[in-house]
Motif scaffolding. Structure first.
Motif, PDB file in Angstrom:
ATOM      1  N   SER A 179       0.586  -1.000  -0.148  1.00 26.95           N
ATOM      2  CA  SER A 179       0.234  -0.226   0.131  1.00 26.95           C
ATOM      3  C   SER A 179       0.883   1.021   0.024  1.00 26.95           C
ATOM      4  CB  SER A 179      -1.295   0.013   0.627  1.00 26.95           C
ATOM      5  OG  SER A 179       0.153   0.142   2.716  1.00 26.95           O
ATOM      6  N   PHE A 180       2.281   1.439   0.989  1.00 28.17           N
ATOM      7  CA  PHE A 180       3.102   2.727   0.942  1.00 28.17           C
ATOM      8  C   PHE A 180       3.503   2.706  -0.528  1.00 28.17           C
ATOM      9  CE2 PHE A 180       2.724   1.942   5.174  1.00 28.17           C
ATOM     10  CZ  PHE A 180       2.960   3.528   5.695  1.00 28.17           C
ATOM     11  N   ILE A 181       3.999   1.204  -1.635  1.00 28.39           N
ATOM     12  CA  ILE A 181       4.133   1.350  -3.072  1.00 28.39           C
ATOM     13  C   ILE A 181       3.574   2.221  -3.530  1.00 28.39           C
ATOM     14  CG2 ILE A 181       6.006   0.251  -4.940  1.00 28.39           C
ATOM     15  CD1 ILE A 181       6.697  -1.775  -2.526  1.00 28.39           C
ATOM     16  N   ALA A 182       2.480   1.841  -3.699  1.00 27.66           N
ATOM     17  CA  ALA A 182       0.841   1.842  -4.223  1.00 27.66           C
ATOM     18  C   ALA A 182       1.149   3.756  -3.996  1.00 27.66           C
ATOM     19  CB  ALA A 182      -0.379   1.051  -3.768  1.00 27.66           C
ATOM     20  N   LEU A 183       1.138   3.943  -2.802  1.00 32.65           N
ATOM     21  CA  LEU A 183       0.683   5.965  -2.750  1.00 32.65           C
ATOM     22  C   LEU A 183       2.129   6.615  -3.328  1.00 32.65           C
ATOM     23  CD1 LEU A 183       0.035   5.405   1.196  1.00 32.65           C
ATOM     24  CD2 LEU A 183      -1.248   6.851  -0.192  1.00 32.65           C
TER      25      LEU A 183
END
Length: 212
Positions: A190-194
């Motif tokens: 999710s952090f990478i997607a953010l």
């Protein structure tokens, strides 16, 4: 009669042009309000660190939480804190944004309060029996919501996905280590997607502003 029709058409055209100008001005204001508060690669760094920490903890300290916290997660958060500080200073310099800007002060103060509260909550959550994996993801949505509110509304997409994942894990509450491993991987992704999504939005907004 024809002259009256022409006047009406001209007035309608002027009104439509006026409304179009208002819509354009509103779009410019909306894009001006949506600015990054941290570099996109900071999110990606956190995602990679969280996934690495999750895998190392599951591999070497799956049955020893306290040692895992000291040997894995303490270094992860120290490295992440250094990256966070560098990313913040780099953004301030790149955007030429004063630190005293009210918008920035609100975000940084809110982030500090939320992080302190989450640290204490996490400490007690990981020592309790129950849907710990789901609760961890639900706590993560608090941080993601703060980021989405302060930067780009479109980032609520990732926030809602993590929220739904956390609710599902809380309801199912599967036993063992796999759910904790899954929560760490979901958090990291999710952090990478953010980070990727933030970069796309930043480039799109800057490109639209430049084209005008």
């Amino acid at each position: 009669m024809r002259e009256e029709i022409k006047k009406d058409d001209k007035a309608a055209d002027e009104m439509e042009k006026y409304l179009a100008d208002l819509r354009e001005m509103k779009a410019l204001v909306d894009r001006h309000e949506e600015k990054p508060v941290v570099e996109y690669w900071d999110f990606i760094s956190w995602g990679l660190l969280i996934m690495a920490g999750t895998l190392l903890h599951a591999r070497y300290f799956s049955g020893d939480l306290n040692r895992g916290l000291l040997a894995v997660w303490l270094p992860v958060f120290l490295v992440g804190g250094l990256v966070e500080t560098f990313a913040w200073l780099y953004l301030v310099r790149r955007m030429e944004t004063p630190l005293s800007l009210r918008r920035n002060l609100r975000f940084y103060l809110a982030a500090m309060v939320i992080l302190i509260a989450l640290i204490f909550i996490l400490y007690f959550v990981i020592h309790l029996e129950g849907p710990v994996a789901g609760i961890l993801l639900l706590l993560l949505t608090i941080l993601m919501t703060l980021v989405a509110l302060a930067t780009y509304m479109a980032l609520f997409v990732e926030t809602v996905i993590v929220l739904i994942s956390g609710i599902i894990l809380c309801i199912i509450d599967p036993p063992g280590t796999p759910p904790l491993l899954a929560s760490g991987i979901i958090a990291g992704l999710s952090f990478i997607a953010l980070g990727i999504h933030s970069r796309i939005l930043e480039k799109r907004n800057s490109g639209n502003a430049g084209s005008r």
